[in-house]
Write a protein that holds these residues in place. Sequence first.
Motif, PDB file in Angstrom:
ATOM      1  N   ASP A 248     -79.694 -71.069  38.959  1.00  0.00           N
ATOM      2  CA  ASP A 248     -80.658 -71.974  38.330  1.00  0.00           C
ATOM      3  C   ASP A 248     -81.227 -71.351  37.056  1.00  0.00           C
ATOM      4  O   ASP A 248     -81.405 -72.033  36.041  1.00  0.00           O
ATOM      5  CB  ASP A 248     -81.794 -72.290  39.312  1.00  0.00           C
ATOM      6  CG  ASP A 248     -81.320 -73.078  40.529  1.00  0.00           C
ATOM      7  OD1 ASP A 248     -80.231 -73.690  40.456  1.00  0.00           O
ATOM      8  OD2 ASP A 248     -82.034 -73.076  41.546  1.00  0.00           O
ATOM      9  N   ALA A 249     -81.491 -70.048  37.117  1.00  0.00           N
ATOM     10  CA  ALA A 249     -82.017 -69.366  35.933  1.00  0.00           C
ATOM     11  C   ALA A 249     -80.977 -69.330  34.812  1.00  0.00           C
ATOM     12  O   ALA A 249     -81.312 -69.508  33.635  1.00  0.00           O
ATOM     13  CB  ALA A 249     -82.447 -67.948  36.307  1.00  0.00           C
ATOM     14  N   PHE A 250     -79.719 -69.101  35.164  1.00  0.00           N
ATOM     15  CA  PHE A 250     -78.652 -69.150  34.161  1.00  0.00           C
ATOM     16  C   PHE A 250     -78.613 -70.515  33.475  1.00  0.00           C
ATOM     17  O   PHE A 250     -78.432 -70.608  32.258  1.00  0.00           O
ATOM     18  CB  PHE A 250     -77.289 -68.882  34.809  1.00  0.00           C
ATOM     19  CG  PHE A 250     -76.975 -67.437  35.061  1.00  0.00           C
ATOM     20  CD1 PHE A 250     -77.218 -66.476  34.096  1.00  0.00           C
ATOM     21  CD2 PHE A 250     -76.405 -67.032  36.257  1.00  0.00           C
ATOM     22  CE1 PHE A 250     -76.922 -65.137  34.315  1.00  0.00           C
ATOM     23  CE2 PHE A 250     -76.101 -65.704  36.493  1.00  0.00           C
ATOM     24  CZ  PHE A 250     -76.368 -64.752  35.516  1.00  0.00           C
ATOM     25  N   ALA A 251     -78.779 -71.572  34.264  1.00  0.00           N
ATOM     26  CA  ALA A 251     -78.705 -72.928  33.711  1.00  0.00           C
ATOM     27  C   ALA A 251     -79.861 -73.215  32.766  1.00  0.00           C
ATOM     28  O   ALA A 251     -79.720 -73.985  31.812  1.00  0.00           O
ATOM     29  CB  ALA A 251     -78.686 -73.951  34.847  1.00  0.00           C
ATOM     30  N   ALA A 252     -81.020 -72.597  33.018  1.00  0.00           N
ATOM     31  CA  ALA A 252     -82.211 -72.884  32.213  1.00  0.00           C
ATOM     32  C   ALA A 252     -82.332 -72.003  30.982  1.00  0.00           C
ATOM     33  O   ALA A 252     -83.003 -72.365  30.012  1.00  0.00           O
ATOM     34  CB  ALA A 252     -83.464 -72.720  33.078  1.00  0.00           C
ATOM     35  N   ALA A 253     -81.688 -70.833  31.004  1.00  0.00           N
ATOM     36  CA  ALA A 253     -81.893 -69.850  29.940  1.00  0.00           C
ATOM     37  C   ALA A 253     -81.115 -70.196  28.678  1.00  0.00           C
ATOM     38  O   ALA A 253     -80.068 -70.846  28.721  1.00  0.00           O
ATOM     39  CB  ALA A 253     -81.496 -68.465  30.431  1.00  0.00           C
ATOM     40  N   ARG A 254     -81.619 -69.719  27.572  1.00  0.00           N
ATOM     41  CA  ARG A 254     -80.929 -69.851  26.288  1.00  0.00           C
ATOM     42  C   ARG A 254     -79.985 -68.668  26.062  1.00  0.00           C
ATOM     43  O   ARG A 254     -78.948 -68.811  25.430  1.00  0.00           O
ATOM     44  CB  ARG A 254     -81.961 -69.898  25.162  1.00  0.00           C
ATOM     45  CG  ARG A 254     -81.408 -69.730  23.758  1.00  0.00           C
ATOM     46  CD  ARG A 254     -80.661 -70.956  23.270  1.00  0.00           C
ATOM     47  NE  ARG A 254     -80.196 -70.757  21.892  1.00  0.00           N
ATOM     48  CZ  ARG A 254     -79.832 -71.741  21.076  1.00  0.00           C
ATOM     49  NH1 ARG A 254     -79.877 -72.994  21.496  1.00  0.00           N
ATOM     50  NH2 ARG A 254     -79.432 -71.489  19.850  1.00  0.00           N
ATOM     51  N   ALA A 255     -80.371 -67.488  26.586  1.00  0.00           N
ATOM     52  CA  ALA A 255     -79.582 -66.286  26.331  1.00  0.00           C
ATOM     53  C   ALA A 255     -79.779 -65.292  27.466  1.00  0.00           C
ATOM     54  O   ALA A 255     -80.671 -65.439  28.307  1.00  0.00           O
ATOM     55  CB  ALA A 255     -79.990 -65.653  25.001  1.00  0.00           C
ATOM     56  N   GLY A 256     -78.930 -64.266  27.471  1.00  0.00           N
ATOM     57  CA  GLY A 256     -79.011 -63.238  28.497  1.00  0.00           C
ATOM     58  C   GLY A 256     -78.890 -61.848  27.909  1.00  0.00           C
ATOM     59  O   GLY A 256     -78.166 -61.627  26.933  1.00  0.00           O
ATOM     60  N   LEU A 257     -79.616 -60.912  28.512  1.00  0.00           N
ATOM     61  CA  LEU A 257     -79.505 -59.485  28.209  1.00  0.00           C
ATOM     62  C   LEU A 257     -78.985 -58.843  29.484  1.00  0.00           C
ATOM     63  O   LEU A 257     -79.693 -58.755  30.481  1.00  0.00           O
ATOM     64  CB  LEU A 257     -80.871 -58.912  27.817  1.00  0.00           C
ATOM     65  CG  LEU A 257     -80.979 -57.387  27.712  1.00  0.00           C
ATOM     66  CD1 LEU A 257     -79.919 -56.804  26.786  1.00  0.00           C
ATOM     67  CD2 LEU A 257     -82.386 -57.003  27.245  1.00  0.00           C
ATOM     68  N   ILE A 258     -77.748 -58.404  29.446  1.00  0.00           N
ATOM     69  CA  ILE A 258     -77.032 -58.091  30.681  1.00  0.00           C
ATOM     70  C   ILE A 258     -76.360 -56.737  30.588  1.00  0.00           C
ATOM     71  O   ILE A 258     -75.721 -56.406  29.581  1.00  0.00           O
ATOM     72  CB  ILE A 258     -75.989 -59.192  30.958  1.00  0.00           C
ATOM     73  CG1 ILE A 258     -76.717 -60.530  31.170  1.00  0.00           C
ATOM     74  CG2 ILE A 258     -75.115 -58.848  32.151  1.00  0.00           C
ATOM     75  CD1 ILE A 258     -75.821 -61.718  31.339  1.00  0.00           C
ATOM     76  N   LYS A 259     -76.519 -55.963  31.646  1.00  0.00           N
ATOM     77  CA  LYS A 259     -75.826 -54.677  31.670  1.00  0.00           C
ATOM     78  C   LYS A 259     -74.323 -54.936  31.786  1.00  0.00           C
ATOM     79  O   LYS A 259     -73.889 -55.914  32.390  1.00  0.00           O
ATOM     80  CB  LYS A 259     -76.344 -53.821  32.819  1.00  0.00           C
ATOM     81  CG  LYS A 259     -75.917 -54.266  34.204  1.00  0.00           C
ATOM     82  CD  LYS A 259     -74.799 -53.397  34.733  1.00  0.00           C
ATOM     83  CE  LYS A 259     -74.329 -53.857  36.097  1.00  0.00           C
ATOM     84  NZ  LYS A 259     -73.186 -53.085  36.602  1.00  0.00           N
ATOM     85  N   SER A 260     -73.541 -54.058  31.236  1.00  0.00           N
ATOM     86  CA  SER A 260     -72.095 -54.231  31.251  1.00  0.00           C
ATOM     87  C   SER A 260     -71.589 -54.280  32.678  1.00  0.00           C
ATOM     88  O   SER A 260     -72.002 -53.510  33.532  1.00  0.00           O
ATOM     89  CB  SER A 260     -71.437 -53.068  30.498  1.00  0.00           C
ATOM     90  OG  SER A 260     -70.040 -53.175  30.531  1.00  0.00           O
ATOM     91  N   GLY A 261     -70.689 -55.218  32.966  1.00  0.00           N
ATOM     92  CA  GLY A 261     -70.128 -55.314  34.302  1.00  0.00           C
ATOM     93  C   GLY A 261     -69.969 -56.750  34.757  1.00  0.00           C
ATOM     94  O   GLY A 261     -69.875 -57.677  33.949  1.00  0.00           O
ATOM     95  N   THR A 262     -69.976 -56.936  36.083  1.00  0.00           N
ATOM     96  CA  THR A 262     -69.714 -58.250  36.663  1.00  0.00           C
ATOM     97  C   THR A 262     -70.741 -59.290  36.235  1.00  0.00           C
ATOM     98  O   THR A 262     -70.417 -60.472  36.099  1.00  0.00           O
ATOM     99  CB  THR A 262     -69.683 -58.147  38.200  1.00  0.00           C
ATOM    100  OG1 THR A 262     -68.719 -57.158  38.572  1.00  0.00           O
ATOM    101  CG2 THR A 262     -69.292 -59.467  38.824  1.00  0.00           C
ATOM    102  N   SER A 263     -71.986 -58.886  36.023  1.00  0.00           N
ATOM    103  CA  SER A 263     -73.023 -59.847  35.633  1.00  0.00           C
ATOM    104  C   SER A 263     -72.672 -60.554  34.325  1.00  0.00           C
ATOM    105  O   SER A 263     -73.041 -61.713  34.120  1.00  0.00           O
ATOM    106  CB  SER A 263     -74.375 -59.145  35.488  1.00  0.00           C
ATOM    107  OG  SER A 263     -74.806 -58.622  36.710  1.00  0.00           O
ATOM    108  N   SER A 264     -71.959 -59.870  33.457  1.00  0.00           N
ATOM    109  CA  SER A 264     -71.542 -60.483  32.200  1.00  0.00           C
ATOM    110  C   SER A 264     -70.558 -61.621  32.453  1.00  0.00           C
ATOM    111  O   SER A 264     -70.628 -62.673  31.812  1.00  0.00           O
ATOM    112  CB  SER A 264     -70.908 -59.425  31.286  1.00  0.00           C
ATOM    113  OG  SER A 264     -70.390 -60.013  30.111  1.00  0.00           O
ATOM    114  N   LEU A 265     -69.652 -61.428  33.415  1.00  0.00           N
ATOM    115  CA  LEU A 265     -68.726 -62.505  33.758  1.00  0.00           C
ATOM    116  C   LEU A 265     -69.447 -63.660  34.444  1.00  0.00           C
ATOM    117  O   LEU A 265     -69.086 -64.820  34.267  1.00  0.00           O
ATOM    118  CB  LEU A 265     -67.617 -61.980  34.662  1.00  0.00           C
ATOM    119  CG  LEU A 265     -66.414 -61.329  33.970  1.00  0.00           C
ATOM    120  CD1 LEU A 265     -65.380 -60.931  35.005  1.00  0.00           C
ATOM    121  CD2 LEU A 265     -65.797 -62.253  32.938  1.00  0.00           C
ATOM    122  N   GLU A 266     -70.483 -63.354  35.237  1.00  0.00           N
ATOM    123  CA  GLU A 266     -71.291 -64.424  35.835  1.00  0.00           C
ATOM    124  C   GLU A 266     -71.903 -65.288  34.747  1.00  0.00           C
ATOM    125  O   GLU A 266     -71.918 -66.521  34.842  1.00  0.00           O
ATOM    126  CB  GLU A 266     -72.393 -63.837  36.705  1.00  0.00           C
ATOM    127  CG  GLU A 266     -71.950 -63.350  38.053  1.00  0.00           C
ATOM    128  CD  GLU A 266     -73.110 -62.939  38.923  1.00  0.00           C
ATOM    129  OE1 GLU A 266     -73.114 -63.284  40.107  1.00  0.00           O
ATOM    130  OE2 GLU A 266     -74.026 -62.274  38.412  1.00  0.00           O
TER     131      GLU A 266
END
Length: 369
Positions: A248-266
């Motif tokens: 739900d947060a991914f759907a609402a956000a404009r951008a992401g600050l993400i550590k390198s790894g699987t979260s980036s593919l999410e």
Amino acid sequence: MTLLYIAAGEASGDILGARLIAALRARDASLDFAGIGGERMAEQGFVSLFDIRQLALMGVAEVLPSILRLKRRMEETVADITARRPRLIITIDSPGFTLRLAARVRHLGIPVIHYVAPQVWAWRPGRVKKIAQRVDRILALLPFEAPIFEAAGIPVDFVGHPILESEAAHGVAERAPGEGRRLIIMPGSRRGEVKRLLPIFAESLKRLPADIHPIIGLAGTVEETVRARAAEWGRPVSMVRSPQDKADAFAAARAGLIKSGTSSLEAAVAGLPHVIAYTFNPVSNFIIRRLFRLKYASLVNLLLDEPVVPEFLLPHCEPVRISAGLTRLFEEDEAVARQREGFARALARLRPEHGLPSEAAADAVLRQL
């Protein structure tokens, strides 16, 4: 009952293990499971030999102080396998622990499948020979990995990337916490990395407009640490923990600050434009810079051989650089569109020939049995 022994070493492997157990049970109800897992595998009725968080370490400086504890856990696991004599051992990712485990139990004659091919294409390619002596089959997530390991005599099944089964693509923006322009922050699942990255992420956030609301994605292994650190940020911060809340947060956000790894593919699966950032401690940085063999760290960038996702790694993991990259995503629609188009091309290359990745992995396991 046919006993399969599964050993996962961190949060991402726990998710893989849980989906694999579910897919295997759907195919063969006579299977039983034992080994090492986390909370997602526990949801499948799996009872772990010990707390998986004790293995969630990364980098030389984090591992060295824990050598004695890790050695005890290794001995405990070897003894458990020796006593149980499972039909098959499935090690999941975390090669520092799992492949050593495979070597220690090799004399028992139990077949070993390693799920998630070690990234020999990124660094230390000479490991392939040792891996060939320790495992009987590899389940690979990336299409280009099979030829590398098959050349060393290891049978490989490309089962597709489990990110395709992530809940991340099915979020509902209206359920997400916060208001206005939202920024997803994913600091990782290991204690060492969140302690390193959160101060850098906090400084990056300070450089962004005050109306941007941060939402932190929590991993159970480090939740207490993240909550304590974020409480010191001096601005409202929302937290999401469950996969659906993160979606739900991914759907609402404009951008992401993400550590390198699987979260980036999410984020890519969710269509969320983002930057990735990662650094180790100085000792590990020194080693990694000399061993890493690739142009990119992001799998999206690697699959496409182009810098779709901005990367701020090692000495470049600095607040001023990170905040500038995020500002472009908040202010430039063209930058957002460019990333989303790249996501679609990259994800198309991660699909197995048939079914879902967990189903393809389960079929490969049953063929080995």
